[in-house]
Write a protein that holds these residues in place. Structure first.
Motif, PDB file in Angstrom:
ATOM      1  N   LYS A   4      17.211  -4.086  -4.344  1.00  0.00           N
ATOM      2  CA  LYS A   4      16.267  -5.062  -3.778  1.00  0.00           C
ATOM      3  C   LYS A   4      14.883  -4.432  -3.696  1.00  0.00           C
ATOM      4  O   LYS A   4      14.726  -3.370  -3.100  1.00  0.00           O
ATOM      5  CB  LYS A   4      16.697  -5.477  -2.373  1.00  0.00           C
ATOM      6  N   GLY A   5      13.894  -5.070  -4.282  1.00  0.00           N
ATOM      7  CA  GLY A   5      12.528  -4.569  -4.245  1.00  0.00           C
ATOM      8  C   GLY A   5      12.223  -3.671  -5.429  1.00  0.00           C
ATOM      9  O   GLY A   5      13.096  -2.982  -5.965  1.00  0.00           O
ATOM     10  N   ALA A   6      10.968  -3.673  -5.849  1.00  0.00           N
ATOM     11  CA  ALA A   6      10.553  -2.949  -7.056  1.00  0.00           C
ATOM     12  C   ALA A   6      10.799  -1.448  -6.953  1.00  0.00           C
ATOM     13  O   ALA A   6      11.286  -0.820  -7.893  1.00  0.00           O
ATOM     14  CB  ALA A   6       9.081  -3.224  -7.349  1.00  0.00           C
ATOM     15  N   ARG A   7      10.450  -0.840  -5.821  1.00  0.00           N
ATOM     16  CA  ARG A   7      10.647   0.605  -5.679  1.00  0.00           C
ATOM     17  C   ARG A   7      12.125   0.968  -5.746  1.00  0.00           C
ATOM     18  O   ARG A   7      12.513   1.942  -6.398  1.00  0.00           O
ATOM     19  CB  ARG A   7      10.045   1.096  -4.362  1.00  0.00           C
ATOM     20  N   TYR A  65      12.094  -2.172 -15.318  1.00  0.00           N
ATOM     21  CA  TYR A  65      11.841  -1.862 -13.910  1.00  0.00           C
ATOM     22  C   TYR A  65      10.373  -1.483 -13.689  1.00  0.00           C
ATOM     23  O   TYR A  65       9.833  -1.687 -12.592  1.00  0.00           O
ATOM     24  CB  TYR A  65      12.766  -0.735 -13.417  1.00  0.00           C
ATOM     25  N   VAL A  66       9.717  -0.940 -14.715  1.00  0.00           N
ATOM     26  CA  VAL A  66       8.299  -0.601 -14.593  1.00  0.00           C
ATOM     27  C   VAL A  66       7.481  -1.885 -14.490  1.00  0.00           C
ATOM     28  O   VAL A  66       6.500  -1.947 -13.736  1.00  0.00           O
ATOM     29  CB  VAL A  66       7.822   0.269 -15.776  1.00  0.00           C
ATOM     30  N   ASP A  71       4.316  -5.725  -8.719  1.00  0.00           N
ATOM     31  CA  ASP A  71       4.204  -5.593  -7.260  1.00  0.00           C
ATOM     32  C   ASP A  71       2.993  -4.761  -6.833  1.00  0.00           C
ATOM     33  O   ASP A  71       2.786  -4.542  -5.641  1.00  0.00           O
ATOM     34  CB  ASP A  71       5.475  -4.947  -6.691  1.00  0.00           C
ATOM     35  N   GLY A  72       2.203  -4.279  -7.819  1.00  0.00           N
ATOM     36  CA  GLY A  72       1.019  -3.499  -7.493  1.00  0.00           C
ATOM     37  C   GLY A  72       1.301  -2.062  -7.087  1.00  0.00           C
ATOM     38  O   GLY A  72       0.422  -1.361  -6.588  1.00  0.00           O
ATOM     39  N   ARG A 100      -0.713   5.199  -9.455  1.00  0.00           N
ATOM     40  CA  ARG A 100      -0.975   4.217  -8.400  1.00  0.00           C
ATOM     41  C   ARG A 100      -2.339   3.573  -8.626  1.00  0.00           C
ATOM     42  O   ARG A 100      -3.273   4.235  -9.087  1.00  0.00           O
ATOM     43  CB  ARG A 100      -0.960   4.891  -7.023  1.00  0.00           C
ATOM     44  N   PRO A 101      -2.454   2.313  -8.289  1.00  0.00           N
ATOM     45  CA  PRO A 101      -3.766   1.663  -8.438  1.00  0.00           C
ATOM     46  C   PRO A 101      -4.838   2.428  -7.673  1.00  0.00           C
ATOM     47  O   PRO A 101      -4.635   2.843  -6.534  1.00  0.00           O
ATOM     48  CB  PRO A 101      -3.538   0.281  -7.808  1.00  0.00           C
TER      49      PRO A 101
END
Length: 199
Positions: free
Chosen positions: A83-86, A138-139, A145-146, A196-197
């Protein structure tokens, strides 16, 4: 009169032959394995494998196709369950390392071998594409999701190269047992920090 083989009989023999071939190819290298050795391994006549495969390259392609599909399925399952991108990224990374160490012969045949005339085996080409897709899917979640910024395909190759390098070093005995997993996690963290952005 010879018994007529059912589809199940054919599938069973092909699977047994591929299992024996996978082990022999990994132990001796594909060039050192003969069709006669494969037949002897299964206790059948030297001509029997030719009823199921054109030649040794055909068997090797089938072994690699099966490997890529099993690998892709493991990564797809890990991504779908998280659950969730990470969490998806972490799960896929763990699944990658798990597969490599649970199936080292398969892994070596998949990634450490460049089979000539691969285009002649469309199922192998498709299985390779499927596996490659799992290493960037997954990337795409992380970018959407930023969490990361950049081209998901290129980032996926970076993570793949890091994972593969750590795995191969341990499989070759250049890292102690278990070190690849820790190195893989550390490299993933370092790559992610740099992507990371705003980094």
């Amino acid at each position: 009169m010879p018994r007529v083989l059912t589809e199940a009989d054919v599938a069973d023999f092909r699977e047994r032959l591929c299992g024996a071939a996978e082990r022999l190819f990994a132990e001796k290298g594909p060039d050192a394995v003969t069709m006669r050795q494969l037949a002897a391994e299964l206790g059948v006549s030297p001509m029997t494998p030719y009823r199921y495969f054109r030649d040794k390259d055909d068997i090797l392609a089938a072994v690699r196709t099966n490997g890529f599909n099993r690998f892709a399925e493991a990564l797809e399952t890990a991504r779908a369950a998280a659950k969730g991108a990470r969490a998806k990224g972490a799960a896929v990374g763990e699944a990658y390392v798990d597969f490599a160490f649970e199936h080292p012969h398969t892994y070596k045949l998949m990634f450490d071998l460049n089979q000539p005339h691969e285009a002649e085996y469309p199922e192998l080409v498709e299985a390779g594409k499927r596996a490659r897709t799992t290493m960037s899917a997954y990337v795409k979640d992380l970018v959407a999701d930023g969490v990361l910024a950049g081209d998901p395909e290129q980032i996926g190759v970076m993570f793949w190269a890091a994972a593969h390098g750590a795995v191969v070093l341990e499989l070759a005995g250049k890292l102690p047992a278990g070190a690849a997993r820790d190195l893989h996690r550390a490299m993933n963290s370092a790559i992610a920090r740099g992507l990371r952005p705003g980094a």
